[in-house]
Design a protein around this motif. Structure first.
Motif, PDB file in Angstrom:
ATOM      1  N   UNK A 258      44.295  41.039  46.155  1.00  0.00           N
ATOM      2  CA  UNK A 258      43.035  40.293  45.527  1.00  0.00           C
ATOM      3  C   UNK A 258      43.081  40.742  43.827  1.00  0.00           C
ATOM      4  N   UNK A 259      44.069  41.742  43.532  1.00  0.00           N
ATOM      5  CA  UNK A 259      44.258  42.116  41.882  1.00  0.00           C
ATOM      6  C   UNK A 259      45.222  41.074  41.505  1.00  0.00           C
ATOM      7  N   UNK A 260      46.004  40.327  42.261  1.00  0.00           N
ATOM      8  CA  UNK A 260      46.858  39.166  41.818  1.00  0.00           C
ATOM      9  C   UNK A 260      46.253  38.109  41.940  1.00  0.00           C
ATOM     10  N   UNK A 261      45.401  37.787  42.892  1.00  0.00           N
ATOM     11  CA  UNK A 261      44.916  36.286  42.914  1.00  0.00           C
ATOM     12  C   UNK A 261      44.031  36.160  44.194  1.00  0.00           C
ATOM     13  N   UNK A 262      43.320  35.096  44.273  1.00  0.00           N
ATOM     14  CA  UNK A 262      42.482  34.986  45.600  1.00  0.00           C
ATOM     15  C   UNK A 262      43.227  34.723  46.886  1.00  0.00           C
TER      16      UNK A 262
END
Length: 299
Positions: free
Chosen positions: A174-178
């Motif tokens: 989730x830190x990179x994208x949904x």
């Protein structure tokens, strides 16, 4: 019965626990790889790019117009794959193009080289981590639209993923994208409009088209070209779509440009030789370079 239910519950909990550990480890590995790769690049330069550029087969000439800060061979960069396609130089270039700070891949990676799509798209994640918020992707493709001719430039307005794979499959970080990134606008409408404006000003014929990605490396049969055209594709290639998916996953704006390398009309197919395709692409490359430089200058 109670013992069986309790045992089943314990097994179920154990499976979920191990899966969480495994999933978390895989997420951590990607973050660790990103940190290691970005750390290495930062050890060579503190240059922060605002624009990422991926140069496709036979389209490396744009790199000659970059005022270079640093050039890094792929083989020296931790966690980077190695480009095995002879027309791809295999260098990461950081510098300025038309006054804008860019990080440029002179050569990309493909699924047909044996890499996973996570490996193919890892450099896009590195570009984003370095600071790039916009991605330009270029490629060559076979033209299936009867209005296209070899050597035409096409701005990609949409794509179809027919690679049977997706770089986001597996645990999501989730830190990179949904987990489920929106793809209602994979290619930025404002950048498309800007590309068309620059093309008109420069007197460059610029088509619009839908790009379909297949794995390759074999080219398509007449029946396959008919099928791909029937499902809405204007041109077919073996790259780009995985990179765009990851770019959108990380919140980047994307512009895609294609050079039509050959005409893929099922009832008039001729044998294809890679040398002929490269000659066609090289003939169109000056137009692409002029177009991209004009777009970058206007951003």
């Amino acid at each position: 019965m109670q013992i069986r239910e309790r045992w089943s519950d314990w097994v179920d909990r154990g499976i979920r626990y191990v899966w969480r550990l495994f999933s978390g480890r895989r997420d951590m590995e990607l973050r660790e790889q990103l940190e290691e790769t970005v750390g290495y690049i930062r050890s060579k330069t503190d240059f922060k790019p605002e624009l990422g550029v991926i140069l496709g087969t036979g389209l490396g000439g744009l790199a000659e117009h970059v005022e270079r800060e640093v050039v890094l061979p792929y083989e020296d960069i931790p966690n980077f794959p190695i480009s095995t396609v002879e027309t791809h130089a295999g260098r990461l270039i950081l510098g300025r193009l038309e006054g804008k700070r860019v990080v440029m891949m002179q050569g990309r990676f493909h699924r047909y080289e044996g890499y996973t799509l996570k490996q193919v798209t890892f450099p896009v994640r590195v570009m984003r981590a370095l600071g790039a918020g916009t991605l330009f992707v270029s490629n060559i493709a076979g033209g299936m639209n009867p209005n296209f001719r070899a050597g035409d430039l096409v701005v990609i307005v949409d794509h179809i993923n027919l690679m049977g794979d997706n770089p986001l499959i597996g645990p999501n970080d989730d830190e990179l994208g949904p987990r489920f990134p929106d793809m209602s606008e994979p290619y930025d409408r404002k950048l498309i409009a800007l590309a068309e404006e620059v093309a008109l000003r420069e007197g460059i014929r610029l088509q619009r088209g839908v790009y379909i990605a297949v794995t390759g490396p074999s080219l398509e049969t007449p029946a396959e070209y008919r099928f791909l055209r029937a499902i809405g594709a204007d041109m077919v290639g073996m790259s780009t779509v995985p990179e765009v998916i990851v770019a959108k996953h990380m919140g980047m704006r994307v512009l895609g440009l294609t050079v039509i390398s050959d005409e893929c009309f099922p009832d008039a197919l001729k044998p294809v030789h890679i040398q002929d395709l490269i000659r066609t692409v090289k003939g169109a490359e000056p137009k692409l370079v002029r177009l991209v430089r004009g777009i970058v200058a206007k951003i």
